[in-house]
Design an enzyme around this catalytic site. Structure first.
Site, PDB file in Angstrom:
ATOM      1  N   GLY A  98     -22.269 -28.713  60.313  1.00  0.00           N
ATOM      2  CA  GLY A  98     -21.939 -27.476  59.570  1.00  0.00           C
ATOM      3  C   GLY A  98     -22.815 -27.375  58.341  1.00  0.00           C
ATOM      4  O   GLY A  98     -22.400 -26.884  57.292  1.00  0.00           O
ATOM      5  N   ASN A 223     -11.756 -26.312  68.067  1.00  0.00           N
ATOM      6  CA  ASN A 223     -12.363 -27.316  67.188  1.00  0.00           C
ATOM      7  C   ASN A 223     -12.287 -28.708  67.802  1.00  0.00           C
ATOM      8  O   ASN A 223     -13.184 -29.528  67.622  1.00  0.00           O
ATOM      9  CB  ASN A 223     -11.726 -27.267  65.803  1.00  0.00           C
ATOM     10  CG  ASN A 223     -12.275 -26.087  65.005  1.00  0.00           C
ATOM     11  OD1 ASN A 223     -13.364 -25.605  65.286  1.00  0.00           O
ATOM     12  ND2 ASN A 223     -11.534 -25.623  64.035  1.00  0.00           N
ATOM     13  N   ASN A 249     -11.368 -28.491  59.719  1.00  0.00           N
ATOM     14  CA  ASN A 249      -9.934 -28.448  60.002  1.00  0.00           C
ATOM     15  C   ASN A 249      -9.621 -28.150  61.462  1.00  0.00           C
ATOM     16  O   ASN A 249     -10.401 -27.506  62.140  1.00  0.00           O
ATOM     17  CB  ASN A 249      -9.288 -27.380  59.112  1.00  0.00           C
ATOM     18  CG  ASN A 249      -8.963 -27.943  57.741  1.00  0.00           C
ATOM     19  OD1 ASN A 249      -8.491 -29.058  57.618  1.00  0.00           O
ATOM     20  ND2 ASN A 249      -9.232 -27.157  56.702  1.00  0.00           N
ATOM     21  N   ASP A 277      -7.002 -33.011  48.208  1.00  0.00           N
ATOM     22  CA  ASP A 277      -5.575 -32.900  47.888  1.00  0.00           C
ATOM     23  C   ASP A 277      -5.204 -33.876  46.774  1.00  0.00           C
ATOM     24  O   ASP A 277      -4.432 -33.541  45.867  1.00  0.00           O
ATOM     25  CB  ASP A 277      -4.751 -33.180  49.145  1.00  0.00           C
ATOM     26  CG  ASP A 277      -5.194 -32.315  50.310  1.00  0.00           C
ATOM     27  OD1 ASP A 277      -5.080 -31.092  50.198  1.00  0.00           O
ATOM     28  OD2 ASP A 277      -5.680 -32.868  51.309  1.00  0.00           O
ATOM     29  N   ARG A 280      -6.449 -32.426  43.568  1.00  0.00           N
ATOM     30  CA  ARG A 280      -5.613 -31.295  43.157  1.00  0.00           C
ATOM     31  C   ARG A 280      -4.312 -31.800  42.531  1.00  0.00           C
ATOM     32  O   ARG A 280      -3.833 -31.257  41.525  1.00  0.00           O
ATOM     33  CB  ARG A 280      -5.287 -30.431  44.385  1.00  0.00           C
ATOM     34  CG  ARG A 280      -6.455 -29.608  44.886  1.00  0.00           C
ATOM     35  CD  ARG A 280      -6.159 -29.029  46.263  1.00  0.00           C
ATOM     36  NE  ARG A 280      -7.156 -28.044  46.660  1.00  0.00           N
ATOM     37  CZ  ARG A 280      -7.282 -27.570  47.903  1.00  0.00           C
ATOM     38  NH1 ARG A 280      -6.466 -27.987  48.861  1.00  0.00           N
ATOM     39  NH2 ARG A 280      -8.203 -26.674  48.178  1.00  0.00           N
ATOM     40  N   HIS A 305      -3.463 -33.053  56.250  1.00  0.00           N
ATOM     41  CA  HIS A 305      -4.104 -32.083  55.344  1.00  0.00           C
ATOM     42  C   HIS A 305      -3.622 -30.698  55.769  1.00  0.00           C
ATOM     43  O   HIS A 305      -4.292 -29.951  56.480  1.00  0.00           O
ATOM     44  CB  HIS A 305      -5.626 -32.174  55.438  1.00  0.00           C
ATOM     45  CG  HIS A 305      -6.315 -31.122  54.626  1.00  0.00           C
ATOM     46  ND1 HIS A 305      -6.315 -31.122  53.252  1.00  0.00           N
ATOM     47  CD2 HIS A 305      -7.016 -30.014  54.987  1.00  0.00           C
ATOM     48  CE1 HIS A 305      -6.984 -30.067  52.807  1.00  0.00           C
ATOM     49  NE2 HIS A 305      -7.417 -29.382  53.851  1.00  0.00           N
TER      50      HIS A 305
END
Ligand SMILES: NC(=O)C1=CN([C@@H]2O[C@H](COP(=O)(O)OP(=O)(O)OC[C@H]3O[C@@H](n4cnc5c(N)ncnc54)[C@H](OP(=O)(O)O)[C@@H]3O)[C@@H](O)[C@H]2O)C=CC1
Ligand SMILES: O=C([O-])CC(=O)C(=O)O
Length: 466
Positions: A98, A223, A249, A277, A280, A305
């Site tokens: 990606g 995915n 994801n 996470d 955060r 996640h």
């Protein structure tokens, strides 16, 4: 000896780099594309600088590399003339999927974090002098020494697709123009079996975003196919000790699919990125306690996640003290704090109109650093890792975020000095159930038989899908 390589470190002499040679390199790269879909510079300057292979073989390889290289990465220079670093480490090959996407763009080009952390680390680095001679505007986080150190040459292997190939060329061109001192090789391609060859790290970022009306099961399948193929490719061609960080994801289940399709690579080497996470959660606790976020430690994210993830305020510390001693508002911790972290991704999408990319890129670098530097005494970090013989009683054979410690050797151990109360356990079971349900949806991709998916959208959501 004159050798060909990707890039001379800062201050080294570039030899024989006429403009015409650059143009010829790029032309030959483009000619190769239809056949190999890969444009790369394949000469390892470090090996050659050590005299392996022989000068004749090196010259032949250099000539070949000049034909195949992407743009400036085929220039010729004399590494031995480099006065800045006498002992280069062995090249680290980093594959990124990606690579033309948003997160990769930040990962490859971000600057501010490197600049800041360089200032913090300057004081205790004996390489202080060297650092100050390398301009801080050469700022690719990984290639600039943020993760592996300033004597570590890096090769980047960028994976895209037919649809993104032209964009990938743009990425490679920008890497050329950034003059990163440690970036020695760049190759781009669309075949994971080529791009992942000899990869020491694989950062698996590319994945199809969930579109409006798309069922979660469909996303898992689409995915999942990508990660099954990439797992197989890693298994076939990557370094047998490759470290894999799955970002795309749903990252936990994608990581599980990768593991199952890469039986020759230790399952322990696979991580699903939950570091964002963790970051955060640290930020929210710091905000509530009125301290800078570097005071928050021992922050575990348990589980998936997704919006069922469990940010653990029971074991986290502020200034070395249990969070609950510092923040006495238990209702806030149980409700607002937990929900804020779980749904941070979604709020960000509402504000930005796209999912978090810059902070995700930062957290990928954090995750890599956590594995290659010893964890500070008593602390730990969160990562989604394969559950086998875990000490907490979490279901086996899934990828679950848990507290980890590393000696800095790329490996980790689970932290055992954690407490789990009823509140925490109830939530851990919920996120575990979600992962077990996701696993059933991808049974056809993990070799576990026929898939059966009874997920409903509300059951299991990405942070961005609240
Ligand atoms: N774990 C975490 O903490 C976080 C994870 N994420 C996830 O990271 C992933 C990448 O995010 P981001 O970089 O912002 O996304 P972008 O949409 O900017 O890039 C994603 C890349 O995925 C590739 N891709 C692979 N397969 C497909 C496909 N079938 N359809 C469409 N694109 C595909 C595309 O590249 P190409 O055309 O070259 O294949 C594209 O460039 C997403 O899955 C996102 O949900 C995001 C934030 C946090
Ligand atoms: O849902 C998404 O794609 C974004 C995401 O993972 C996050 O921000 O944590």
């Amino acid at each position: 000896m004159e050798i060909s390589s990707a890039r001379a470190p800062a201050g080294s002499r570039l030899l024989a780099t006429p403009l015409g040679a650059h143009a010829a390199c790029r032309r030959s790269g483009q000619l190769l594309r239809p056949r190999r879909h890969t444009v790369r510079c394949s000469v390892d300057a470090t090996r050659q600088a050590q005299g392996i292979p022989s000068a004749v073989a090196a010259e032949a390889e250099a000539a070949e590399a000049r034909k195949r290289a992407f743009g400036v990465f085929c220039t010729t220079y004399d590494l031995k003339a480099d006065e800045k670093t006498k002992s280069w480490k062995k090249m680290v090959n980093i594959a990124v999927s990606g690579a033309a996407g948003m997160i990769s763009n930040h990962l490859l080009f971000q600057s501010y974090r490197f600049i800041l952390s360089s200032h913090f680390s300057l004081a205790n680095l004996e390489k202080k002098k060297l650092l100050s001679t390398i301009h801080f505007d050469t700022n690719f986080q990984i290639a600039a020494g943020e993760v592996f150190g300033l004597d570590q040459p890096i090769a980047l292997r960028l994976l895209g697709s037919e649809r993104s190939f032209q964009a990938l060329e743009g990425v490679a061109m920008e890497l050329e123009d950034s003059l990163y001192p440690l970036l020695r090789e760049v190759s781009i391609g669309i075949d994971p079996y080529e791009v992942f060859e000899d990869a020491d790290w694989a950062l698996l970022i590319g994945a199809k975003p969930r579109g409006p009306g798309m069922e979660r099961a469909a996303l898992l399948d689409i995915n999942g196919q990508i990660f099954a193929e990439q797992g197989k490719a890693l298994n076939a061609v990557a370094s047998k000790n490759v470290k894999v960080i799955v970002v795309g994801n749903p990252c936990n289940t994608n990581a599980l699919i990768c593991i199952k399709n890469a039986p020759n690579i230790p399952a322990k080497n696979f991580h699903a990125l939950t570091r964002l996470d963790e970051n955060r959660a640290k930020c929210q606790l710091a905000l509530k306690a009125g301290v800078f976020y570097d005071r928050v430690s021992n922050m575990t994210i348990w589980g998936n996640h997704s919006t069922t993830q469990v940010p653990d305020f029971l074991n986290a510390k502020i200034d070395g003290r249990p969070v609950k001693e510092v923040i006495k508002d238990t209702k806030w911790l149980e409700e607002e704090f937990t929900l804020t972290v779980q749904k941070r991704g979604g709020v960000l999408i509402e504000k930005w109109g796209r999912s978090s990319a810059a902070s995700t890129a930062v957290s990928i670098v954090d995750a890599m650093k956590s594995l290659v530097t010893p964890t500070p005494e008593g602390d730990w970090f969160s990562s989604g890792v394969y559950t086998t013989g875990n000490p907490y009683g979490i279901a086996e054979d899934i990828v679950f975020s848990m507290p980890c410690r590393s000696k800095g050797d790329g490996d980790y151990e689970l932290a055992t000095d954690v407490e789990i109360d009823d509140f925490l356990w109830e939530r851990i079971k919920k996120t575990e159930a979600e992962l077990l349900a996701e696993k059933k949806c991808v049974a056809h991709l993990t070799g576990d038989g026929i898939a059966f998916c009874d997920l409903v959208n509300e059951d299991t959501m990405l942070p961005g899908e609240m």
